[in-house]
Design an enzyme around this catalytic site. Structure first.
Site, short mmCIF file in Angstrom:
data_model
loop_
_atom_site.label_atom_id
_atom_site.label_comp_id
_atom_site.label_asym_id
_atom_site.label_seq_id
_atom_site.Cartn_x
_atom_site.Cartn_y
_atom_site.Cartn_z
N LYS A 13 0.73 -1.35 -0.05
CA LYS A 13 0.00 -0.07 0.12
C LYS A 13 0.87 1.22 -0.07
CE LYS A 13 -2.12 -1.06 4.01
NZ LYS A 13 -1.51 -2.32 4.26
N ARG A 88 -9.56 0.51 9.24
CA ARG A 88 -9.28 -0.89 9.70
C ARG A 88 -10.30 -1.71 10.39
NH1 ARG A 88 -3.19 0.28 9.17
NH2 ARG A 88 -2.00 -1.46 9.61
N ARG A 127 11.68 -5.33 4.92
CA ARG A 127 11.43 -4.02 4.74
C ARG A 127 12.34 -3.07 5.35
NH1 ARG A 127 5.43 -1.71 5.67
NH2 ARG A 127 5.72 -2.53 7.59
N ARG A 159 11.76 -1.13 11.00
CA ARG A 159 10.53 -0.98 12.04
C ARG A 159 10.54 -1.96 13.06
NH1 ARG A 159 5.30 0.24 8.67
NH2 ARG A 159 4.26 -0.92 10.47
P1 ADP Z 1 1.62 -1.77 7.69
O1 ADP Z 1 2.18 -0.71 6.70
O2 ADP Z 1 2.32 -2.83 7.88
O3 ADP Z 1 0.29 -1.92 7.14
P2 ADP Z 1 1.04 0.63 9.16
O4 ADP Z 1 2.06 1.47 8.95
O5 ADP Z 1 -0.18 0.82 8.43
O6 ADP Z 1 1.35 -1.00 8.95
O7 ADP Z 1 0.33 0.57 10.73
C1 ADP Z 1 1.29 0.45 11.77
C2 ADP Z 1 0.60 0.31 13.07
O8 ADP Z 1 -0.11 1.44 13.33
C3 ADP Z 1 -0.49 -0.85 13.01
O9 ADP Z 1 0.02 -2.21 13.63
C4 ADP Z 1 -1.23 -0.21 14.23
O10 ADP Z 1 -0.85 -0.59 15.42
C5 ADP Z 1 -1.28 1.13 14.01
N1 ADP Z 1 -2.19 1.67 13.10
C6 ADP Z 1 -2.25 2.20 11.77
N2 ADP Z 1 -3.46 2.67 11.24
C7 ADP Z 1 -4.35 2.11 12.16
C8 ADP Z 1 -5.78 2.08 12.21
N3 ADP Z 1 -6.32 2.47 11.05
N4 ADP Z 1 -6.35 1.52 13.23
C9 ADP Z 1 -5.68 1.23 14.13
N5 ADP Z 1 -4.28 1.15 14.23
C10 ADP Z 1 -3.83 1.54 13.42
P1 ADP Z 2 2.33 -1.96 3.19
O1 ADP Z 2 2.20 -0.42 3.25
O2 ADP Z 2 0.92 -2.44 2.57
O3 ADP Z 2 2.47 -2.40 4.57
P2 ADP Z 2 4.83 -1.62 1.83
O4 ADP Z 2 4.49 -0.68 0.50
O5 ADP Z 2 5.56 -1.14 3.00
O6 ADP Z 2 3.49 -2.44 2.37
O7 ADP Z 2 5.60 -2.82 1.13
C1 ADP Z 2 6.19 -3.93 2.13
C2 ADP Z 2 7.39 -4.45 1.70
O8 ADP Z 2 7.16 -5.21 0.50
C3 ADP Z 2 8.30 -3.48 1.25
O9 ADP Z 2 9.69 -3.90 1.92
C4 ADP Z 2 8.13 -3.08 -0.20
O10 ADP Z 2 9.65 -2.78 -0.55
C5 ADP Z 2 8.06 -4.62 -0.71
N1 ADP Z 2 7.21 -4.63 -1.71
C6 ADP Z 2 5.92 -3.79 -2.23
N2 ADP Z 2 5.45 -4.10 -3.36
C7 ADP Z 2 6.09 -5.30 -3.54
C8 ADP Z 2 5.91 -6.01 -4.80
N3 ADP Z 2 5.22 -5.83 -5.68
N4 ADP Z 2 6.77 -7.24 -4.88
C9 ADP Z 2 7.88 -7.15 -4.10
N5 ADP Z 2 8.07 -6.35 -2.84
C10 ADP Z 2 7.28 -5.53 -2.85
#
Ligand code: ADP
Ligand code: ADP
Ligand code: ZN
Length: 215
Positions: A13, A88, A127, A159
């Protein structure tokens, strides 16, 4: 263009949202980035959120609803918004509809980025993030210069919650609390599925093919 990017942790995302925000000139609103900035700055909000985030649990709904309400009221959202990581839970989605109705900017499409669990774990374990919100992957999407952000030149970090046990907990939280929103938005006729596997630029062009219809 009023869009939600939906999908499990690691679906891509953030990676897609960064490019889409540039391409369509709309703000990328990541609740994860907003929460991490608050944790770094040591705000009250950050102190409250940190415990949940470290455990891979969701931060309480009332906190998130407050954040998103304030953010959507900012003037850069006038041309549209790209939400990443919100909503979420069902209460968050209901609150979003109410907020968007008041500001007259209803959601047009929810892009559901689909990736299998084992691939998600591999992605998140490798990541590397930047405080500016860019994310990289050691193997799949390395920066040009090792450990340095292409976009802003800062040093990359892993992270705290990108460890395998916390990742599993985040995937469980996703399945229990977030995945039900797929049907929620399907019933509203807003959901479009995107295959999130394969090259980053292929996923990007699939998304653009959909979003071009909303320009
Ligand atoms: P990822 O990129 O791995 O999907 P995020 O960066 O979106 O994770 O979120 C990291 C953490 O922040 C989540 O595990 C949660 O604890 C918190 N968080 C982010 N967005 C929300 C939300 N909409 N509702 C509740 N917790 C959230
Ligand atoms: P989210 O915001 O949904 O948690 P991220 O955009 O941070 O996900 O992506 C999670 C990890 O996967 C990062 O290390 C990113 O570089 C990698 N990644 C994202 N898209 C792809 C893809 N299409 N193929 C392989 N790795 C990817
Ligand atoms: Zn950066």
């Amino acid at each position: 263009m009023n869009v939600v990017l939906f999908g499990p942790p690691g679906a891509g995302k953030g990676t897609q949202a960064k490019e889409l925000a540039k391409h369509y000139q709309i703000p990328h609103i990541s609740t994860g980035d907003i929460l991490r900035a608050n944790v770094r700055d040591g705000t009250e909000l950050g102190k409250e959120a940190k415990g949940y985030m470290d455990k891979g649990e969701l931060v309480p709904d009332d906190v998130l609803i407050g954040i998103i309400k304030n953010r959507l009221a900012e003037s850069d959202c006038k041309p549209g918004y790209l939400l990443d990581g919100y909503p979420r839970t069902t209460p968050q989605a209901d609150a979003l509809s109410a907020i968007l109705e008041v500001i007259g900017m209803p959601l047009e499409v929810v892009l559901n980025i689909d990736v299998a669990d084992e691939e998600l774990v591999t992605r998140l374990c490798g990541r590397h993030m930047c405080t500016c919100g860019e994310s990289y992957h050691m193997k799949f999407n390395p920066p040009e210069k090792e450990n340095v952000c292409d976009a802003c030149g800062a040093e990359l970090y892993q992270r705290d919650d990108d460890k395998e046990d916390v990742i599993r907990q985040r995937l469980d939280s996703y399945k229990e609390k977030t995945q039900p929103l797929i049907n929620y938005y399907k019933e509203k006729g807003l959901l479009v599925d995107i295959d999130g596997t394969g090259a980053i630029d292929r996923v990007f062009s699939d998304i653009c093919n959909i979003l071009d219809q909303y320009k």
